[in-house]
Design a protein around this motif. Structure first.
Motif, PDB file in Angstrom:
ATOM      1  N   UNK A  27       0.840  -1.198   0.000  1.00 61.03           N
ATOM      2  CA  UNK A  27       0.000   0.000   0.000  1.00 61.03           C
ATOM      3  C   UNK A  27       0.872   1.244   0.000  1.00 61.03           C
ATOM      4  N   UNK A  28       0.409   2.259  -0.725  1.00 61.01           N
ATOM      5  CA  UNK A  28       1.039   3.586  -0.656  1.00 61.01           C
ATOM      6  C   UNK A  28       0.152   4.419   0.253  1.00 61.01           C
ATOM      7  N   UNK A  29       0.702   4.875   1.384  1.00 60.81           N
ATOM      8  CA  UNK A  29      -0.050   5.736   2.302  1.00 60.81           C
ATOM      9  C   UNK A  29       0.294   7.174   1.945  1.00 60.81           C
ATOM     10  N   UNK A  30      -0.688   7.878   1.404  1.00 61.58           N
ATOM     11  CA  UNK A  30      -0.478   9.248   0.932  1.00 61.58           C
ATOM     12  C   UNK A  30      -0.958  10.218   2.014  1.00 61.58           C
ATOM     13  N   UNK A  31      -0.074  11.116   2.460  1.00 60.57           N
ATOM     14  CA  UNK A  31      -0.412  12.029   3.555  1.00 60.57           C
ATOM     15  C   UNK A  31      -0.127  13.459   3.127  1.00 60.57           C
ATOM     16  N   UNK A  32      -1.053  14.365   3.428  1.00 61.51           N
ATOM     17  CA  UNK A  32      -0.887  15.787   3.115  1.00 61.51           C
ATOM     18  C   UNK A  32       0.236  16.370   3.969  1.00 61.51           C
ATOM     19  N   UNK A  33       1.166  17.126   3.331  1.00 65.11           N
ATOM     20  CA  UNK A  33       2.342  17.652   4.039  1.00 65.11           C
ATOM     21  C   UNK A  33       1.978  18.718   5.059  1.00 65.11           C
ATOM     22  N   UNK A  34       0.766  19.276   4.990  1.00 63.21           N
ATOM     23  CA  UNK A  34       0.361  20.294   5.974  1.00 63.21           C
ATOM     24  C   UNK A  34      -0.573  19.705   7.014  1.00 63.21           C
ATOM     25  N   UNK A  35      -1.562  18.918   6.568  1.00 65.80           N
ATOM     26  CA  UNK A  35      -2.590  18.418   7.493  1.00 65.80           C
ATOM     27  C   UNK A  35      -2.132  17.215   8.312  1.00 65.80           C
ATOM     28  N   UNK A  36      -1.197  16.432   7.755  1.00 66.91           N
ATOM     29  CA  UNK A  36      -0.745  15.250   8.479  1.00 66.91           C
ATOM     30  C   UNK A  36      -1.776  14.134   8.448  1.00 66.91           C
ATOM     31  N   UNK A  37      -1.517  13.031   9.182  1.00 63.55           N
ATOM     32  CA  UNK A  37      -2.463  11.902   9.152  1.00 63.55           C
ATOM     33  C   UNK A  37      -3.778  12.271   9.833  1.00 63.55           C
ATOM     34  N   UNK A  38      -4.889  11.950   9.196  1.00 70.06           N
ATOM     35  CA  UNK A  38      -6.227  12.269   9.694  1.00 70.06           C
ATOM     36  C   UNK A  38      -6.962  10.962  10.034  1.00 70.06           C
ATOM     37  N   UNK A  39      -8.146  11.052  10.674  1.00 73.26           N
ATOM     38  CA  UNK A  39      -8.821   9.823  11.112  1.00 73.26           C
ATOM     39  C   UNK A  39      -9.060   8.791  10.025  1.00 73.26           C
ATOM     40  N   UNK A  40      -9.417   9.257   8.825  1.00 69.80           N
ATOM     41  CA  UNK A  40      -9.692   8.264   7.777  1.00 69.80           C
ATOM     42  C   UNK A  40      -8.408   7.555   7.364  1.00 69.80           C
ATOM     43  N   UNK A  41      -7.276   8.280   7.389  1.00 69.06           N
ATOM     44  CA  UNK A  41      -5.993   7.623   7.112  1.00 69.06           C
ATOM     45  C   UNK A  41      -5.793   6.539   8.163  1.00 69.06           C
ATOM     46  N   UNK A  42      -6.051   6.908   9.404  1.00 67.49           N
ATOM     47  CA  UNK A  42      -5.882   5.980  10.530  1.00 67.49           C
ATOM     48  C   UNK A  42      -6.778   4.751  10.348  1.00 67.49           C
ATOM     49  N   UNK A  43      -8.017   4.990   9.916  1.00 69.84           N
ATOM     50  CA  UNK A  43      -9.004   3.929   9.719  1.00 69.84           C
ATOM     51  C   UNK A  43      -8.485   2.887   8.722  1.00 69.84           C
ATOM     52  N   UNK A  44      -8.022   3.357   7.559  1.00 69.86           N
ATOM     53  CA  UNK A  44      -7.602   2.412   6.509  1.00 69.86           C
ATOM     54  C   UNK A  44      -6.237   1.818   6.829  1.00 69.86           C
ATOM     55  N   UNK A  45      -5.308   2.646   7.353  1.00 69.45           N
ATOM     56  CA  UNK A  45      -3.966   2.146   7.680  1.00 69.45           C
ATOM     57  C   UNK A  45      -4.062   1.050   8.740  1.00 69.45           C
ATOM     58  N   UNK A  46      -4.947   1.261   9.740  1.00 67.83           N
ATOM     59  CA  UNK A  46      -5.140   0.249  10.783  1.00 67.83           C
ATOM     60  C   UNK A  46      -5.543  -1.085  10.178  1.00 67.83           C
ATOM     61  N   UNK A  47      -6.448  -1.036   9.202  1.00 67.07           N
ATOM     62  CA  UNK A  47      -6.899  -2.267   8.535  1.00 67.07           C
ATOM     63  C   UNK A  47      -5.746  -2.881   7.729  1.00 67.07           C
ATOM     64  N   UNK A  48      -4.949  -2.014   7.065  1.00 66.64           N
ATOM     65  CA  UNK A  48      -3.848  -2.504   6.222  1.00 66.64           C
ATOM     66  C   UNK A  48      -2.772  -3.186   7.065  1.00 66.64           C
ATOM     67  N   UNK A  49      -2.438  -2.582   8.221  1.00 63.68           N
ATOM     68  CA  UNK A  49      -1.408  -3.169   9.086  1.00 63.68           C
ATOM     69  C   UNK A  49      -1.884  -4.508   9.650  1.00 63.68           C
ATOM     70  N   UNK A  50      -3.190  -4.588   9.923  1.00 56.91           N
ATOM     71  CA  UNK A  50      -3.752  -5.809  10.505  1.00 56.91           C
ATOM     72  C   UNK A  50      -3.622  -6.991   9.543  1.00 56.91           C
ATOM     73  N   UNK A  51      -3.751  -6.715   8.231  1.00 57.24           N
ATOM     74  CA  UNK A  51      -3.630  -7.827   7.268  1.00 57.24           C
ATOM     75  C   UNK A  51      -2.174  -8.046   6.844  1.00 57.24           C
ATOM     76  N   UNK A  52      -1.240  -7.310   7.488  1.00 61.19           N
ATOM     77  CA  UNK A  52       0.189  -7.582   7.286  1.00 61.19           C
ATOM     78  C   UNK A  52       0.858  -6.851   6.142  1.00 61.19           C
ATOM     79  N   UNK A  53       0.234  -5.819   5.589  1.00 65.61           N
ATOM     80  CA  UNK A  53       0.865  -5.081   4.487  1.00 65.61           C
ATOM     81  C   UNK A  53       2.007  -4.213   5.011  1.00 65.61           C
TER      82      UNK A  53
END
Length: 605
Positions: free
Chosen positions: A93-119
């Motif tokens: 997975x490519x985790x794309x993050x805005x250079x000003x806003x930083x990680x937001x809840x929806x990023x957290x939501x999907x990244x959490x799922x991605x890490x859980x499946x071992x990506x």
């Protein structure tokens, strides 16, 4: 064929779809003179208008003789039903993050799922050319987020790229170089993302994306886990419990080649393909060779948290603006939607006149209503209600709680904290986020957040950013005060008259203009007091043949309140409905006759 399967994960508006545009362009997917729309992956009309990805889509590019399948995932948690299954199809997975806003809840939501499946993700810091970019701080925030989500040592050792999707470059430093374009990102995908894991055995595939095609029927997309599949091959479908659902033959196999889906002669293990020819198999089912006896494990899907009633429109103006008005047509449309969208749940009422539609949030339901009205449907919908649960051990009522992150200017933080406290929210965190702004994190009941978005915008002069994410089911937090004002209701049917509306302006702000068709029981304004008031907006000026000494007063009306779909859904109360047609959004009482309203109010219905 050498393969890589990747997903692009990002929060709403962090530049995911624009990045895919550039990858397609720079990998030579387009001809040099080909005219291509901007944000080409947002093919749906509503996606282009709102600037959000609603449906997951796949595309593919070829880079250095390696075939890369790219899946564009929705960034909004309301459409998370798409996300959970997609991550089973990819190996990176490519985790794309805005250079000003930083990680937001929806990023957290999907990244959490991605890490859980071992990506093992690649982190790309996008929009480094923004004036308020803070790339290094954002990298630290991403690392903290991964650590908080229990990432492994291997996952925490993620490669980082910086760049600008709009300008079409990525590099290992925020300064550049910009001359290599997207090549560093594509090379990193080849090096960092493993080849698809292929299992031994006959053909097996989990259904991931479902769509209806007018020519081919149901098309199901997924990644082949083992074996291969050819057109006309006999296959069967097993449900999640291992029961046989149907048997049939594959009529066509389609693979993603650039933006087009092309028929292929054989689908190999590891590739993402779409197959047609089966009529019952759906998302999360196992499509397999007849010799397979066990279903594959599919990711569980988060439960719906909000429900609302869709009713046949029975107002006096029913059928005047739309052509799809009967319960049968509405039922067929909702069932078709539920087939492809596993996060939606549809139930019929006993009288068959209304349907209970449950989803992840009011945005998901509002998008469905907007899509239906554009297709010519007329229907009435109720206020969204929260789906409660019973604790089996204690018998206690549980309600959904959401994690709410609000970015706000410091001067408005007081009013936000106060309003959230009124909605029974608990503050979890308050910290500066740069530029005289604060980041507030709350845990709030879903029912308290219905309709808060527009109020937040008013309170903060449009400067706040709110993001929500389902957190857990927790004990019921008690009563939450609703709308305090009553409504102005029309007591007759006809066309509104400017003179009558002008005389009634002191009763409260109107929601209609002169010359609009109204009917008895229709809500036409907001009362200044707590009770509902019936008024007559049809009464014209009494004309006589005596000329007045003074000049006639010019009628100047205050502009009406404009009700958007989302605002109206949040504004109505339990005894009110929203009437949706292709041309209008009207508000009305459930019982149009005032005597019925009094009778039902006494009975407590």
């Amino acid at each position: 064929m050498k393969l890589r399967n990747i997903a692009i994960i990002a929060h709403v508006d962090h530049g995911k779809t624009t990045l895919v545009d550039e990858l397609l362009k720079q990998s030579g997917t387009y001809r040099e003179n080909q005219k291509v729309a901007e944000r080409v992956m947002d093919s749906n009309e509503l996606e282009k208008e709102r600037g959000i990805t609603i449906l997951a889509k796949a595309t593919s590019i070829v880079w250095k003789d390696v075939h890369i399948n790219i899946v564009d995932t929705p960034g909004h948690a309301d459409f998370g039903g798409e996300v959970e299954r997609i991550l089973n199809m990819v190996d990176g997975a490519i985790v794309l993050v805005d250079a000003a806003e930083g990680p937001m809840p929806q990023t957290k939501f999907v990244v959490g799922k991605a890490l859980k499946v071992g990506l093992r993700p690649i982190v790309a810091i996008n929009k480094v050319d923004r004036s308020d970019a803070r790339a290094q701080d954002v990298v630290n925030e991403v690392f903290d987020l991964f650590a908080a989500l229990d990432a492994t040592e291997e996952q925490l050792d993620f490669p980082i790229l910086y760049g600008s999707g709009r300008s079409g470059w990525m590099a290992y430093s925020p300064e550049g170089p910009q001359t290599d374009g997207m090549a560093p990102l594509l090379d990193l995908v080849l090096d960092h993302v493993p080849e698809p894991h292929v299992e031994e055995g006959p053909f097996r595939m989990i259904g991931t994306i479902l769509e209806a095609n007018p020519f081919l029927g149901r098309i199901i997309t997924g990644r082949i886990s083992s074996g291969s599949v050819k057109p006309n091959q006999a296959i069967k479908v097993l449900g999640q419990d291992g029961k046989l659902l149907e048997q049939g033959r594959v009529s066509k196999i389609l693979a993603f080649r650039g933006l087009e889906r092309q028929p292929i002669e054989i689908g190999e293990a590891g590739d993402i393909v779409a197959i047609a020819g089966l009529s019952k198999g759906t998302v999360a089912d196992t499509f397999c060779d007849p010799s397979v006896t066990e279903a594959m494990h599919a990711q569980p899907i988060d439960p719906p948290t909000v429900t609302m009633s869709f009713l046949v429109n029975d107002s006096p103006l029913a059928g005047t603006e739309g052509d799809k008005v009967t319960s049968r047509v509405i039922r067929d449309r909702l069932m078709k939607e539920a087939e492809g969208n596993v996060a939606l749940k549809i139930e019929e009422s006993a009288d068959k006149d209304s349907f209970f539609v449950s989803g992840r949030g009011e945005l998901q339901l509002a998008v469905l209503i907007e899509t239906m009205r554009r297709e010519g449907f007329e229907l009435a919908v109720s206020r969204p209600r929260v789906v409660m649960k019973k604790d089996e051990a204690t018998g206690e009522t549980l309600e959904p709680i959401e994690e709410v992150l609000i970015d706000v200017d410091e001067e408005y933080s007081g009013v936000v904290v106060q309003k959230m406290a009124e909605r029974k929210a608990e503050m979890a965190e308050m910290r500066p986020s740069g530029g005289n702004r604060l980041r507030l994190v709350f845990y709030a009941p879903t029912r308290g957040l219905i309709g808060y978005q527009s109020e937040l915008m008013t309170d903060t002069r449009g400067t706040a950013i709110m993001n929500r994410l389902f957190h857990e089911y927790a004990p019921h937090r008690g009563e939450i005060a609703g709308r305090r004002n009553g409504v102005l209701i029309s007591n007759d049917q006809g066309e509104s008259v400017a003179y009558a509306m002008w005389k009634l302006e002191d009763r409260g702000p109107m929601m209609i203009e002169p010359g609009v068709k109204v009917y008895r029981g229709m809500i036409i304004g907001e009362h200044t007091r707590e009770n509902d008031l019936e008024i007559n907006v049809l009464k014209g000026k009494q004309l006589t043949n005596i000329r007045a000494a003074g000049k006639d007063e010019a009628v100047k009306l205050t502009p009406p309140i404009r009700m958007t779909l989302e605002r109206a859904l949040a504004w109505i109360q339990d005894d009110e409905l929203m009437e949706v047609t292709p041309k209008s959004i009207r508000l009305r009482k459930v019982h149009l006759d005032p005597n019925d309203r009094k009778r039902f109010a006494k009975a407590g219905v």
